[in-house]
Enzyme design. Structure first.
Site, PDB file in Angstrom:
ATOM      1  CG  HIS A 115       3.861 -37.820  13.923  1.00 50.25           C
ATOM      2  ND1 HIS A 115       2.638 -37.789  14.557  1.00 50.25           N
ATOM      3  CD2 HIS A 115       3.754 -36.945  12.891  1.00 50.25           C
ATOM      4  CE1 HIS A 115       1.835 -36.943  13.938  1.00 50.25           C
ATOM      5  NE2 HIS A 115       2.473 -36.422  12.930  1.00 50.25           N
TER       6      HIS A 115
ATOM      7  CG  HIS B 216      -2.702 -30.812  14.213  1.00 51.90           C
ATOM      8  ND1 HIS B 216      -1.578 -30.831  14.982  1.00 51.90           N
ATOM      9  CD2 HIS B 216      -2.377 -31.512  13.085  1.00 51.90           C
ATOM     10  CE1 HIS B 216      -0.614 -31.486  14.372  1.00 51.90           C
ATOM     11  NE2 HIS B 216      -1.077 -31.914  13.212  1.00 51.90           N
TER      12      HIS B 216
END
Length: 639
Positions: A513, A269
């Site tokens: 985000h 990630h």
């Protein structure tokens, strides 16, 4: 460039990526001269040699046919189809997963969380536009992606583009480090007054970049490829849905590398860049944004950039010293960059500015970097020397070194902003809070499990958008595809619903985000257990008497700190402790990366936070979190 060459390059990327099981890009790369055409032909030949049994991408990897009737419906229908195919592949490839005693402990909720994230790579953005070279981004279909709204839906609600005063001139250098939000085409222009980052400005001047290492969870390789000079060698760190360590040449001068994930659980990630310039300068970029257009155009993200000068001559590195550079070396080894670097050096690029990963520590001057690098390396970490190098315990160590523990008479308050929620227990929240206070995890592990289970929730505010806020945002429910909460989480018996607070962007009705943890200090009040209060008091008295670790005049001015990076506020990202204070174990599911930045004033605190402060607490009976699976935009259309 003619349509035949466009089709060839789309096919080349599809063939190069065919082993990943991801859809091919529906858009293509602009190639402008004959020399680049030759590079493309070489790439095509290489791809064809590696894929002799495949003349075209499998049907499930081809982009959906263009449609003008209802692009949102077409996108959601394709998303549902791809998710079904992913689940079928999962059943075929991993019918039985046996966990031995060394495996990472993953409860069912954590598995669901990671599968939801992994599914994002199967979604194809239906964004398309003729403005390929627009400053904010170049709309095209993502090779991996996200539940982005269709361009038609975005266009209907689109305000005027961002004003020029926000733009930082390409070629600027940030020797002291710079933290900014990304440019966004949907923000309120009257609220969007601070400088922002655009990806095209960060990767500039592209002709001066000699080498790059770039990492993201979600990629549109076609889109990113055109931002670099075609001659620049690039190592692209990516997530493997199967969790396999691999390297593969995918484009002219590009190698894709993926790290190992035990049992295929979790995800790579990390979102970062190392850009090596021909002048010797190194640009370090740590971001919350993936490398797809949607993240740099439609939702808010945060980016930290710092330029680092090259030393006149190499210096010896202390092998025991832990700093930003040593942490980055561990990260590059952890995500499988080393074999890709060796491949470049052994073949077409023997003169790269980075000959060994360890040279990051010895060939560049990191003295002006005030931020600390906070990595999470997926796996099982045992013993104190390893435990404090990763996850929330590495945050703890960095806070101690920075002198950012709460001052005497004060307690820490956390505001945790992210786009994915985890499975929260009072044990894990207090475990994280212990590290965020800069308190050794040994004190936490020495408390009995029974006592830990009875602790009250610490002063943590979990920031997540409400369903109402998403519906009223610029893109509406169709724009909520990157925010993840499940009904069974929210309604869990011991889920900390009372800690939830609304998160609203400072720049208008856009979704964020950005992943941040903001730590501030307030006068002590009730809510902490007696053990935590007495421990905090003892720590403060020890620092007053002995100076404390890093207790300088500058450190005493700290008003708080902020973490920015890829970590969502979840156990999968930050890790979970077990074992004893004598022999601890830290299990981490994901690869994550961020920076910790000290804050010296209330003004700095208010400036770095991307949400309206103070965040408002959810009103019981009225406010609920956004739950994507319950939205008509993602259920009825996909069904």
């Amino acid at each position: 460039m003619d349509e035949e060459l466009d089709a060839d390059i789309a096919r080349a990327i599809a063939l190069s990526l065919q082993d990943t099981g991801r859809p091919a890009p529906a858009d293509v790369i602009d190639v402008d001269d004959d020399e680049e055409d030759e590079d493309l032909r070489l790439a095509l030949e290489a791809s064809k040699r590696e894929s002799t049994a495949v003349s075209n991408p499998p049907t499930h990897q081809r982009p959906p046919p263009a449609t003008t009737s209802n692009p949102a419906a077409a996108f959601l229908s394709e998303r549902a189809k791809l998710e079904q195919e992913r689940l079928e592949r999962l059943k075929r490839t991993r019918p039985d997963i046996h966990r031995d005693t060394t495996a990472i402990t993953v409860d069912s909720d954590s598995e669901d969380e990671e599968r939801a994230r992994s599914a994002k790579r199967q979604h194809i953005s239906s964004s398309s536009s003729g403005a390929r070279r627009a400053n904010l981004s170049t709309p095209s279909s993502s090779t991996s992606t996200r539940n982005a709204p269709s361009t038609s839906a975005a266009a209907r609600a689109r305000p005027a583009p961002a004003t020029g005063r926000q733009t930082q001139a390409a070629g600027s250098i940030f020797w002291e480090g710079e933290l900014r939000q990304t440019a966004n085409m949907h923000v309120d222009k009257h609220k969007d007054t601070r400088p922002v980052f655009r990806l095209s400005e960060i990767i500039s001047p592209k002709e001066d970049i000699e080498f790059a290492i770039v990492s993201a969870f979600c990629w549109n390789f076609a889109w990113v490829y055109q931002m670099f000079d075609r001659k620049t060698p690039v190592i692209a760190v990516d997530h493997s849905p199967a969790g396999e360590a691999s390297i593969k040449a995918i484009l002219p001068n590009w190698i894709r590398t993926t790290p190992f994930l035990r049992g295929g659980f979790g995800c790579m990630h990390m979102k970062f860049m190392l850009l090596f310039y021909k002048t010797g300068r190194l640009r370090v970029v740590v971001s919350t944004a993936n490398l797809i257009e949607y993240d740099w155009r439609d939702i808010e993200n945060t980016v930290w950039v710092q330029d680092v000068p090259k030393l006149p001559s190499p210096v010896a590195a202390d092998p025991k010293k832990e700093d930003f550079a040593s942490a980055m070396v561990r990260v590059l080894h952890g995500v499988n960059v080393a074999p890709a670097l060796v491949n470049f050096l052994s073949n077409d690029h023997p003169d790269l500015p980075l000959q060994r990963i360890e040279h990051l520590r010895t060939h560049w001057d990191w003295s002006k970097v005030k931020a600390a690098l906070i990595p999470s390396i997926a796996g099982k970490h045992e013993g104190w020397p390893k435990v404090i190098l990763s996850g929330h315990t590495s945050l703890m160590k960095a806070l101690i070194d920075m002198g950012a523990k709460p001052p005497s008479g004060k307690e820490l308050v956390l505001e945790c902003q992210g786009s994915s929620l985890g499975t929260y227990s009072t044990q894990w929240l207090n475990e994280f809070y212990c590290s965020a206070r800069g308190e050794s995890a040994q004190t936490w592990l020495d408390v009995s499990k029974a006592r830990r289970a009875k602790l009250p929730f610490p002063p943590i505010k979990i920031l997540f958008p409400t369903a109402r806020y998403v519906r009223e945002s610029v893109l509406g429910e169709a724009g909520g595809g990157t925010m993840f909460c499940r009904r069974k989480q929210w309604e869990g018996k011991n889920f900390p619903r009372e800690l939830f607070h609304q998160t609203k962007s400072k720049r208008g009705r856009v979704l964020m985000h950005s992943k941040m943890v903001l730590g501030t200090f307030r006068d002590k009040r009730g809510g902490l257990d007696r053990h935590a209060r007495s421990s905090a008091q003892a720590d403060s008295e020890d620092e007053d008497d002995a100076g404390g670790s890093g207790d300088t005049a500058e450190d005493k001015k700290l008003a708080g700190w902020v973490y920015v990076g890829s970590h969502n506020f979840t156990p999968s990202a930050w890790g979970t402790l077990s074992g004893s204070g004598f022999n601890p174990t830290l299990n981490i599911t994901n690869y994550e990366l961020g920076v910790l930045i000290p804050l010296h004033s209330q003004e700095e605190i208010d400036r770095v936070a991307c949400w309206e402060r103070p965040p408002q607490k959810y009103v019981s009976g009225r406010d609920e979190p956004w739950i994507q699976s319950e939205s008509a935009a993602f259920v009825e259309e996909a069904g």
